[in-house]
Design an enzyme around this catalytic site. Structure first.
Site, PDB file in Angstrom:
ATOM      1  N   GLU A 318      46.145  43.663  38.858  1.00 52.29           N
ATOM      2  CA  GLU A 318      45.039  43.936  40.098  1.00 52.29           C
ATOM      3  C   GLU A 318      46.063  45.085  39.653  1.00 52.29           C
ATOM      4  O   GLU A 318      45.149  46.460  40.280  1.00 52.29           O
ATOM      5  CB  GLU A 318      45.587  42.948  40.987  1.00 52.29           C
ATOM      6  N   ARG A 322      43.605  48.539  38.858  1.00 52.21           N
ATOM      7  CA  ARG A 322      42.977  49.728  40.078  1.00 52.21           C
ATOM      8  C   ARG A 322      43.981  51.191  40.011  1.00 52.21           C
ATOM      9  O   ARG A 322      43.441  52.038  40.102  1.00 52.21           O
ATOM     10  CB  ARG A 322      43.325  48.818  41.500  1.00 52.21           C
ATOM     11  N   ASP A 451      37.374  35.592  32.864  1.00 51.41           N
ATOM     12  CA  ASP A 451      36.318  36.938  32.940  1.00 51.41           C
ATOM     13  C   ASP A 451      37.086  37.694  31.810  1.00 51.41           C
ATOM     14  O   ASP A 451      35.923  38.290  30.860  1.00 51.41           O
ATOM     15  CB  ASP A 451      35.483  37.191  34.040  1.00 51.41           C
ATOM     16  N   GLU A 587      29.712  43.304  40.520  1.00 52.77           N
ATOM     17  CA  GLU A 587      29.351  42.822  39.018  1.00 52.77           C
ATOM     18  C   GLU A 587      28.217  42.826  38.346  1.00 52.77           C
ATOM     19  O   GLU A 587      27.656  43.519  37.442  1.00 52.77           O
ATOM     20  CB  GLU A 587      30.034  40.872  38.818  1.00 52.77           C
ATOM     21  N   THR A 676      38.084  47.135  33.638  1.00 56.72           N
ATOM     22  CA  THR A 676      37.528  46.481  34.588  1.00 56.72           C
ATOM     23  C   THR A 676      37.368  46.347  35.967  1.00 56.72           C
ATOM     24  O   THR A 676      36.640  45.935  36.770  1.00 56.72           O
ATOM     25  CB  THR A 676      38.199  44.967  34.167  1.00 56.72           C
TER      26      THR A 676
HETATM   27  C1  DMJ Z   1      37.374  43.781  40.485  1.00 52.38           C
HETATM   28  O1  DMJ Z   1      38.824  43.464  40.404  1.00 52.38           O
HETATM   29  C2  DMJ Z   1      36.949  44.049  39.097  1.00 52.38           C
HETATM   30  O2  DMJ Z   1      35.982  43.588  38.676  1.00 52.38           O
HETATM   31  C3  DMJ Z   1      38.137  42.161  38.109  1.00 52.38           C
HETATM   32  O3  DMJ Z   1      38.151  42.394  36.530  1.00 52.38           O
HETATM   33  C4  DMJ Z   1      37.183  41.062  38.695  1.00 52.38           C
HETATM   34  N1  DMJ Z   1      37.396  41.530  40.444  1.00 52.38           N
HETATM   35  C5  DMJ Z   1      36.983  42.272  40.928  1.00 52.38           C
HETATM   36  C6  DMJ Z   1      35.466  42.268  41.221  1.00 52.38           C
HETATM   37  O4  DMJ Z   1      34.877  41.499  41.817  1.00 52.38           O
END
Ligand code: DMJ
Length: 687
Positions: A318, A322, A451, A587, A676
């Site tokens: 995370e 981020r 995912d 998403e 992501t």
């Molecule tokens: C985000 O932190 C990222 O997109 C991650 O890959 C999945 N979860 C959240 C958004 O839903």
């Protein structure tokens, strides 16, 4: 009479034993080409009254001029003419540069003022009272607009921010004093940095390590001017996104400034890592949306308040996607090295996570003490987490020339590539940090815990210039595995969806998280993969849209179950009470962005616009901010959960803004790859 001699510094000084109050003006000529030496002197006449009139000064200048030899006169004339020509030429050149770098908004750049733009329906969330934690009250507001100190790779800068060069340098000096040992900080490092920027970049071969190299410098003034022209004015829908962002930011700024997340209903904040998560996640969005004032203020916070020397556990994944991702992309967009230094500092602090027997990183690491560990209940890590940090670590190595980041991350990729326990390219959800083996075998999903493994296979391949064929092979195998084992059609509308497989048993359950997949498939097709993938992308996009559309609020729940058997029901999508929440996730709109970019079909923009309106209608909190809600099926009582996730600003609003743009060069898919968390990073060898 006192003769004056040229000093080392080039200034005229009296001889050591001369009177310092000589009052005489003399000029010593350049080294003697002439057979004789000229001394120019003026007789001191201290008794005379001091006459400094203009006419006297003019007469005395003229006398001095007449005293010069013909050669000296010619030299002076030549020198003056030379200086005038040089001055004129450099004026023309500087004027060009200042025009480009001044940061004054041109017509195209002017910040859109959209005060009149209101949500179609009044927000339904309450507006309770709470204390004020805004930066204004904590006195971190910048006093005045600053000019930007432009550095870094110029061709990645889409706009020129307006930060003060002096302030920038002071920040930098402060940063360097505060940064830990191996961060870019000493003179030597600075010199290296300058030299690698001057080198011509080559596309990186495979997983080889690019070291202290950057793109060939192009004249920044020209690039910035061109990019400013290309940026264009936001259209009406983009203005809607800007307004939404400003509203969200207003809440964060006032009630949660410098904290991780806004709690908009209680007008307070929550901490996860205690690192200003929302602020960092939102930096590049502000840049892209052209919110200069907000960006400047946030930059000041990063410069003055963001300190990673902190005894706090962070989740490796995370915080990588981020914080590290956010800092790196902001560095690329702004060219401001503050963000790169912060990124390198943070990257260093994450490294202890990789010190495990298997080299598969622990889930958590204390960035102050350097102690890493798995969650309390297991020594497993999540597969998507350990395989979705590579874009960021590879880029950090490319920018800093420090190999360890890329090596550690790629070790994981290699290891997972060779691991048994997959099913036709599909991976289980857990991996053990001691043995390095998959655990909980036989369960396969494209949702939580797996995912972004699939997403990063494709995106690393793109990032590295499409040369790392193992990544592509794993990606293609996985898509085939998805089609074979996880893809089904619902009844009665025959929506294509991706379910889950547990020990051979199919479950028609799909997380909203899986809605990243249509976008990733479309991205692959954009980069030359099979057109079949686009068919699947479009079919899945329709499904994800229906997951929103079929809810009373127009917003998708966290998880849906699809109806498999006719004619039981006329609804394709079912929601269990525990799954009815919406966390403002990105998403669906992320994939809409990719689908619109790659097909040009405007229906995707329209769908995104509907979703933005639903966010405004059901999740907007009047006093500022947006809140996740408990029940997407209850328009009269959506029940705010009192939390605005950082990805709402980092991802959801950014993708909406890009979706509504008709300019494919705004963060072109040929130049950037989004991590992501929607942070754009450069493709090493842009097409
Ligand atoms: C985000 O932190 C990222 O997109 C991650 O890959 C999945 N979860 C959240 C958004 O839903």
């Amino acid at each position: 009479m006192a003769a004056l001699y040229p000093s080392d510094s080039g200034f005229l000084t009296p001889p050591a034993n001369g009177s310092s109050r000589a009052g005489a003006v003399a000029m010593y000529p350049p080294p003697p080409p002439a057979p004789h030496r000229d001394f120019i002197s003026v007789t001191l006449s201290l008794g005379e009254s001091y006459d400094n009139s203009k006419s006297r000064r003019r007469r005395s200048c003229w006398r001095k001029w007449k005293q010069l030899s013909r050669l000296q006169q010619n030299m002076v004339i030549f020198l003056l003419a030379f200086l005038i020509v040089c001055g004129f030429l450099s004026y023309i050149h500087m004027a060009d540069q200042w025009k480009a770098l001044s940061g004054k908004p041109t017509e195209e750049q002017k910040m859109p003022e959209v005060p009149g733009l209101k949500p179609a329906n009044p927000p339904v969330l309450p507006a309770p009272q709470k204390a004020d934690a805004s930066p204004a009250s904590s006195k971190v507001l910048p006093q005045r607009p600053r000019k930007h100190f432009r550095r870094g790779p110029p061709h990645l800068q889409i706009r020129a921010p307006n930060t003060d060069s002096k302030a920038g340098m002071q920040d930098e000096a402060k940063e360097q004093a505060a940064a830990p040992g191996d961060v870019l900080q000493d003179e030597n490092t600075q010199r290296t940095v300058i030299s690698w920027r001057g080198a011509v970049i080559e596309p990186e071969q495979g997983t080889g390590l690019p070291l202290r190299r950057e793109e060939a410098p192009t004249k920044p003034s020209l690039l910035v001017t061109r990019m400013q022209k290309e940026a264009g004015l936001p259209n009406e829908r983009q203005k809607g996104v800007i307004e939404a962002f400003r509203h969200a930011w207003k809440g964060y700024r006032q009630f949660a400034w410098g904290h991780d997340e806004l709690r908009p209903v209680s007008r307070s904040f929550s901490e996860w890592f205690g690192l200003g998560l929302t602020l960092i996640d939102a930096l590049d969005t502000m840049w892209i949306l052209g919110l200069k004032q907000e960006f400047r203020e946030a930059r000041t916070w990063v410069s003055e308040k963001l300190d990673f020397k902190k005894d706090v556990d962070v989740n490796l994944f995370e915080s990588t996607i981020r914080i590290l991702g956010g800092l790196l992309s902001t560095y690329h967009l702004s060219g401001d090295r503050l963000f790169l230094r912060k990124a390198e500092d943070f990257g260093n602090r994450l490294m202890p996570a990789f010190m495990t027997p298997s080299k598969i990183p622990y889930s958590d690491v204390n960035i102050g003490t350097g102690v890493a560990h798995p969650p309390q209940w297991t020594s497993d890590s999540t597969v998507s987490e350990v395989t979705s940090i590579q874009l960021e670590f590879r880029e950090l190595s490319r920018l800093t020339g420090v190999r360890k980041f890329q090596e550690a991350a790629e070790e994981v990729t290699r290891h997972v590539h060779n691991l048994s326990g997959k099913k036709d390219g599909l991976v289980p959800m857990f991996i053990n940090t001691h043995s390095g083996s998959f655990t909980h075998l036989g369960v396969f999903t494209l949702g939580a815990r797996a995912d972004s493994y699939y997403e990063y296979l494709l995106k690393q391949w793109i990032q590295g210039g499409k040369k790392e064929t193992q990544l592509l092979e794993d990606y293609l195998a996985a898509i085939e595995g998805i089609k074979t084992h996880l893809m089904r059609r619902s009844e009665p509308r025959k929506l294509t969806f991706i379910g889950e497989l547990a020990h051979g048993r199919f479950n028609a359950k799909m997380d909203h998280l899986v809605c990243f997949l249509p976008g990733t498939l479309a991205l692959g097709v954009h980069h030359g993969l099979s057109a079949d993938h686009m068919e699947l992308a479009q079919a899945l996009m329709e499904t994800c849209y229906q997951m929103n559309r079929q809810m009373e609020t127009g917003l998708s729940p966290e998880i849906v179950h699809f109806n498999l058997y006719p004619p039981a029901d006329d609804l394709d999508v079912k929601v269990k009470p525990a799954d009815r929440h919406n966390l403002l996730r990105p998403e669906t709109v992320e994939s809409l962005f990719y689908l619109y970019r790659t097909t040009g079909d405007r229906k995707y923009q329209d769908w995104g616009w509907e979703i933005l309106q639903s966010f405004n209608k059901y999740t907007r909190v009047p006093s500022g901010g947006y809140s996740s809600i408990n029940n997407v099926q209850s328009p009269n009582k959506p029940e705010p959960r009192d939390k605005m996730e950082s990805f709402f600003l980092g991802e959801t609003l950014k993708y909406l803004y890009l979706l509504f743009s008709d300019d494919p060069n705004l963060l072109s898919l040929d130049t950037y790859v989004f991590n992501t968390e929607a942070h754009p990073l450069p493709i090493w060898a842009p097409a």
